[in-house]
Enzyme design. Structure first.
Site, PDB file in Angstrom:
ATOM      1  N   HIS A  71      -0.563   5.667   7.260  1.00  0.00           N
ATOM      2  CA  HIS A  71      -1.720   4.831   6.934  1.00  0.00           C
ATOM      3  C   HIS A  71      -1.797   3.732   7.982  1.00  0.00           C
ATOM      4  CE1 HIS A  71      -4.630   2.221   5.204  1.00  0.00           C
ATOM      5  NE2 HIS A  71      -3.755   1.246   5.052  1.00  0.00           N
TER       6      HIS A  71
ATOM      7  N   GLU B 229       0.810  -1.225   0.000  1.00  0.00           N
ATOM      8  CA  GLU B 229       0.000   0.000   0.000  1.00  0.00           C
ATOM      9  C   GLU B 229       0.848   1.283   0.000  1.00  0.00           C
ATOM     10  OE1 GLU B 229      -4.229  -0.562   1.587  1.00  0.00           O
ATOM     11  OE2 GLU B 229      -2.918  -1.003   3.284  1.00  0.00           O
TER      12      GLU B 229
ATOM     13  N   HIS C  70     -11.613  -0.287   6.190  1.00  0.00           N
ATOM     14  CA  HIS C  70     -10.178  -0.524   6.037  1.00  0.00           C
ATOM     15  C   HIS C  70      -9.342   0.217   7.078  1.00  0.00           C
ATOM     16  CE1 HIS C  70      -6.569  -0.221   2.981  1.00  0.00           C
ATOM     17  NE2 HIS C  70      -6.197  -0.598   4.171  1.00  0.00           N
TER      18      HIS C  70
HETATM   19 ZN   LIG Z   1      -4.213  -0.701   4.726  1.00  0.00          ZN
END
Ligand SMILES: [Zn+2]
Length: 265
Positions: free
Chosen positions: A96, A77, A167
């Site tokens: 993140h 990611e 998420h």
């Molecule tokens: Zn993630």
């Protein structure tokens, strides 16, 4: 140590803090823009943040690809970081993570996640929710290419945080201390809001004026900001890696401050 060594040490510290404060677990990551080349950024290779060491830090371009030959696996990611740093020249650090307490606010639409506690003010008055399905349909819900990263960056806009439906979140800061601080307080603010909802009645959010007042006079090395950074770093066991570009004093853990007056010069 050179500036670049300090930057990499700071990034190691940030990884350890995010792990110790339960913002990240085996997954989640933090990146920092290269101080001399805004088209590059630093991030760890694919390893859990709690285990990150200097040698794990790699340099990527804003396309999410390594600048130097790299045989070790990278975070799938990493495009989240590349796309946000590409879209936001004012931003120098990105986090993140999948912190559990924020997840309900990306799923349920009835209650927006907004600041309700003073330390939550850093997340900003508006926290948009990005749904990968809106543009990309059925995916594995991870951000695995630049197109998805750019769509997320677009939803983030000028805000400090975007929730990612089902998420996690992506947060953006003008400095690493800023992005770590807001990422640590984001789940705490979510928790306070969730509990307040359970008590019932009308929710009183921080006002726009209160948020603005809290965010005015921001300085990455103000005594108040540094105090948190130093506390978190020592709690995470990496106090020895701390550097302070403004030349301010750094607390040395284990030093006996009671006897300091005997050695005053
Ligand atoms: Zn993630």
């Amino acid at each position: 140590m050179s500036t670049l060594d300090n930057v990499i040490a700071d990034l190691v510290v940030a990884n350890r803090i995010l792990a110790r404060e339960d913002v990240v677990d085996a997954y989640g990551h933090i990146s920092l823009r290269h101080p001399d080349n805004p088209r590059h950024f630093f991030i760890s290779r694919s390893v859990s943040p709690e285990l990150v060491e200097r040698d794990d830090i790699v340099e990527l371009g804003l396309d999410g690809q390594p600048v130097h030959e790299e045989k070790r696996p990278l975070y799938l990611e990493r495009f989240i970081h590349a796309a946000i740093l590409e879209a936001r020249p004012d931003i120098h650090a990105v986090v993140h993570a999948h912190a559990e307490d924020i997840l309900p606010f990306g799923i349920a639409q009835a209650t927006p996640l907004r600041p309700v506690i003073h330390s939550g003010s850093f997340i900003g008055a508006n926290v948009p929710v990005w749904d990968i399905a809106d543009k990309f349909g059925d995916t594995n819900v991870l951000v695995t290419n630049m197109a998805q990263g750019r769509d997320l960056a677009k939803k983030l806009g000028k805000n400090a945080v975007a929730l990612m439906r089902g998420h996690g979140f992506a947060s953006a800061g003008r400095s690493m201390i800023e992005v770590v601080r807001l990422s640590v307080y984001l789940p705490r603010n979510a928790r306070a809001l969730m509990r307040a909802k359970m008590l019932g009645g009308k929710i009183k959010y921080l006002s726009k004026g209160e948020i603005d007042a809290r965010n005015a006079g921001y300085s990455p090395y103000s005594n108040e900001t540094w105090r948190a950074w130093e506390y978190w770093a020592n709690k995470a066991g990496v106090g020895d890696l701390l550097t302070r570009p403004d030349g301010g004093t750094i607390y040395k853990p284990g030093h006996d401050h009671k006897h300091d007056h005997k050695h005053d010069h």
